[in-house]
Motif scaffolding. Structure first.
Motif, short mmCIF file in Angstrom:
data_model
loop_
_atom_site.label_atom_id
_atom_site.label_comp_id
_atom_site.label_asym_id
_atom_site.label_seq_id
_atom_site.Cartn_x
_atom_site.Cartn_y
_atom_site.Cartn_z
N THR A 132 35.94 -15.81 -28.92
CA THR A 132 34.82 -15.68 -27.87
C THR A 132 34.20 -16.95 -27.73
OG1 THR A 132 32.99 -14.22 -27.35
CG2 THR A 132 33.39 -14.36 -29.60
N GLY A 133 33.37 -16.88 -26.81
CA GLY A 133 32.23 -17.99 -26.64
C GLY A 133 30.85 -17.37 -26.86
N ASN A 134 30.68 -16.17 -27.00
CA ASN A 134 29.55 -15.53 -26.82
C ASN A 134 28.83 -15.55 -28.40
OD1 ASN A 134 27.88 -12.76 -27.39
ND2 ASN A 134 27.49 -13.53 -25.51
N GLU A 135 27.83 -16.22 -28.47
CA GLU A 135 27.00 -16.48 -29.81
C GLU A 135 26.88 -15.15 -30.68
OE1 GLU A 135 26.65 -19.09 -31.75
OE2 GLU A 135 25.40 -20.18 -30.63
N GLY A 171 38.59 -8.04 -24.68
CA GLY A 171 38.10 -6.69 -25.20
C GLY A 171 37.21 -6.82 -26.26
N LEU A 172 37.02 -8.33 -26.91
CA LEU A 172 36.35 -8.27 -28.23
C LEU A 172 34.93 -7.70 -27.94
CD1 LEU A 172 36.94 -8.97 -31.03
CD2 LEU A 172 36.15 -11.31 -30.47
N GLY A 173 34.29 -7.89 -26.82
CA GLY A 173 33.03 -7.70 -26.50
C GLY A 173 32.62 -5.81 -26.30
N GLY A 174 33.85 -5.37 -26.27
CA GLY A 174 33.63 -3.73 -25.97
C GLY A 174 33.07 -3.79 -24.32
N MET A 175 32.89 -2.47 -23.98
CA MET A 175 32.62 -2.17 -22.82
C MET A 175 31.12 -2.75 -22.61
SD MET A 175 34.93 -0.88 -21.05
CE MET A 175 33.86 -0.41 -19.56
N GLU A 176 30.17 -2.82 -23.86
CA GLU A 176 28.90 -3.24 -23.57
C GLU A 176 28.52 -4.76 -23.24
OE1 GLU A 176 24.76 -2.93 -26.38
OE2 GLU A 176 26.79 -1.89 -27.07
N LYS A 177 29.57 -5.63 -23.84
CA LYS A 177 29.30 -6.87 -23.80
C LYS A 177 30.50 -7.63 -23.17
CE LYS A 177 26.17 -7.90 -27.65
NZ LYS A 177 25.98 -6.30 -28.19
N MET A 178 31.23 -6.92 -22.32
CA MET A 178 32.26 -7.54 -21.73
C MET A 178 31.84 -8.61 -20.77
SD MET A 178 34.66 -5.73 -19.00
CE MET A 178 35.52 -4.62 -20.24
N SER A 179 30.83 -8.72 -19.86
CA SER A 179 30.67 -9.74 -19.08
C SER A 179 30.07 -10.88 -19.79
CB SER A 179 29.72 -9.42 -17.83
OG SER A 179 28.49 -8.43 -18.45
N ALA A 180 29.31 -10.59 -20.80
CA ALA A 180 28.92 -11.70 -21.58
C ALA A 180 30.01 -12.58 -22.16
CB ALA A 180 27.82 -11.30 -22.65
N HIS A 181 30.75 -11.75 -22.99
CA HIS A 181 32.17 -12.28 -23.58
C HIS A 181 32.64 -13.19 -22.58
CE1 HIS A 181 35.71 -12.68 -25.72
NE2 HIS A 181 36.28 -11.21 -25.19
N ASP A 184 30.71 -16.55 -21.15
CA ASP A 184 30.42 -17.44 -22.03
C ASP A 184 31.75 -17.99 -22.82
OD1 ASP A 184 27.52 -16.58 -21.94
OD2 ASP A 184 27.62 -15.80 -23.66
N THR A 185 32.62 -17.14 -22.79
CA THR A 185 34.09 -17.78 -23.04
C THR A 185 34.36 -18.91 -22.23
OG1 THR A 185 34.64 -15.74 -24.17
CG2 THR A 185 36.33 -17.19 -23.96
N ALA A 186 34.45 -18.54 -20.75
CA ALA A 186 34.75 -19.43 -19.87
C ALA A 186 33.95 -20.70 -20.09
CB ALA A 186 34.55 -18.88 -18.59
N THR A 187 32.63 -20.62 -20.32
CA THR A 187 31.83 -21.90 -20.33
C THR A 187 32.07 -22.53 -21.58
OG1 THR A 187 30.02 -20.80 -21.14
CG2 THR A 187 29.99 -21.18 -18.78
N LEU A 188 32.52 -21.88 -22.84
CA LEU A 188 32.91 -22.49 -23.77
C LEU A 188 34.42 -23.43 -23.56
CD1 LEU A 188 32.97 -21.62 -27.44
CD2 LEU A 188 35.05 -21.79 -26.53
N LEU A 189 35.14 -22.69 -22.91
CA LEU A 189 36.37 -23.32 -22.65
C LEU A 189 36.21 -24.53 -21.77
CD1 LEU A 189 38.68 -20.08 -22.29
CD2 LEU A 189 38.79 -21.64 -23.90
N ASN A 190 35.49 -24.35 -20.94
CA ASN A 190 35.04 -25.65 -19.76
C ASN A 190 34.63 -26.79 -20.51
OD1 ASN A 190 36.04 -24.11 -17.86
ND2 ASN A 190 33.88 -23.59 -16.92
N ALA A 229 39.79 -6.69 -15.36
CA ALA A 229 38.47 -7.14 -14.60
C ALA A 229 37.91 -7.87 -15.75
CB ALA A 229 37.46 -5.81 -14.46
N GLU A 230 37.86 -7.83 -16.99
CA GLU A 230 37.49 -8.85 -17.92
C GLU A 230 38.11 -10.32 -17.77
OE1 GLU A 230 36.40 -7.89 -22.03
OE2 GLU A 230 37.54 -9.74 -22.63
N ILE A 231 39.44 -10.32 -17.91
CA ILE A 231 40.32 -11.35 -17.38
C ILE A 231 39.78 -12.04 -16.17
CG2 ILE A 231 42.69 -12.29 -17.36
CD1 ILE A 231 43.44 -9.88 -19.34
N GLU A 232 39.79 -11.38 -15.06
CA GLU A 232 39.43 -11.92 -13.76
C GLU A 232 37.95 -12.62 -13.99
OE1 GLU A 232 40.58 -8.13 -11.48
OE2 GLU A 232 39.53 -9.44 -10.18
N MET A 233 37.01 -11.83 -14.58
CA MET A 233 35.52 -12.26 -14.76
C MET A 233 35.82 -13.73 -15.45
SD MET A 233 32.63 -9.96 -16.00
CE MET A 233 33.72 -8.40 -16.11
N MET A 234 36.68 -13.92 -16.62
CA MET A 234 36.89 -15.08 -17.27
C MET A 234 37.52 -16.19 -16.61
SD MET A 234 38.12 -15.06 -21.24
CE MET A 234 37.54 -13.91 -21.99
#
Ligand code: SF4
Length: 291
Positions: A132-135, A171-181, A184-190, A229-234
């Protein structure tokens, strides 16, 4: 060839000779991981590794790829790793590529010069579990590195000319942190811009701290359609220059593959159409998922 315990390797190393130069994972603390819980970490002696290489040369013909196991063989001291590479290339004349698992910390513990020396000696590809890219999530899963450290580690490997393959866990962020995960992962990968990106989907393994959180109701595991949905967001904000994208591991609900950026729109359309259809027959059933 001597092997200890269960051996893990990336799917793309299925045809490689696996050489176990370390046993277990020196970190072994990630809260979702069971891979090396039963192994006490140690490095194998160089003489023993060389004996295995010689035995493999007697038994096998035409070895062109070698994968160095276990969990984070890159932790090995650079001089010793250089000796292993030298022995491999002098023993197998057809050898084209050597791959290895690394943690972010393993890359940070090596200087740019050391990584360049490893590249020059024939280390070809480094598989880096980023997850994940989420701190907050990185700390929560006890990855052992911050977001900035992971970015530095990845960029350092790339600057040394090593091919970098990154894995992320949906799925590592669960439902709660899905969009942050996802974001933040997309920006880290970038920031790293790896040559390969592999998505895995979270599987909650019994005996892990994560499984205990799930049992207590403290972590809601996303279902298959939420994972899409999470993969789309990422995927949407990803800006890769030229990246082989794979989401076809046995843990994934919907097998996908392509090259980014070329196939991004096509992949997004597939994800959206399966998600909106809600047709579970298009997804890998839970009982067929595996690590
Ligand atoms: S670094 Fe990798 S192998 Fe080691 S515990 Fe974490 S996920 Fe497992």
């Amino acid at each position: 060839m001597r092997y200890e315990g269960a051996i893990y390797r990336p799917p793309s190393e299925a045809n490689s000779l696996i050489l176990q130069i370390t046993i277990g994972c020196s970190h072994n603390r990630c809260t979702f991981c069971v891979s090396f819980l039963e192994k006490k970490f140690r490095e194998r002696e160089l003489a023993e590794i060389e004996e295995d290489i010689e035995e493999a040369a007697r038994l096998l013909w035409g070895v062109d790829r070698v994968f160095l196991a276990d969990g984070n063989a890159m932790v090995m001291h650079t001089e010793k790793l250089l000796s292993v590479l030298q022995k491999l290339y002098s023993t197998f004349p057809a050898l084209e590529r050597v791959g290895i698992y690394a943690t972010p910390q393993d890359l940070l513990n090596k200087s740019g010069e050391e990584l360049s020396a490893l590249k020059k000696a024939g280390l070809g590809i480094v598989y880096l579990g980023v997850e994940t890219g989420n701190e907050e999530l990185l700390a929560w899963v006890r990855k052992g590195a911050t977001r900035d450290e992971i970015i530095t580690a990845g960029r350092r490997a790339r600057a040394a000319g090593l091919v970098l393959s990154i894995t992320v866990i949906n799925g590592l962020g669960g439902m709660e942190k899905m969009s942050a995960h996802a974001l933040d992962t997309a920006t880290l990968l970038n920031r790293i811009d790896p040559e390969y990106l592999g998505l895995l989907t979270l599987m909650v393994c019994p005996g892990t701290p994560l499984a205990r959180k799930v049992a207590k109701g403290e972590f809601a595991v996303p279902g298959p359609l939420e994972i899409l949905a999470e993969i789309e967001m990422m995927l949407r904000p990803l800006e890769m220059s030229n990246c082989v994208f794979r989401c076809n591991h046995a843990s994934n609900y919907l097998p996908l593959k392509g090259t980014l950026p070329r196939d991004k729109e096509k992949l997004l359309k597939i994800l959206e159409s399966v998600r909106l259809s809600g047709d579970m027959r298009q997804l890998r059933p839970e009982f067929l998922r595996a690590l």
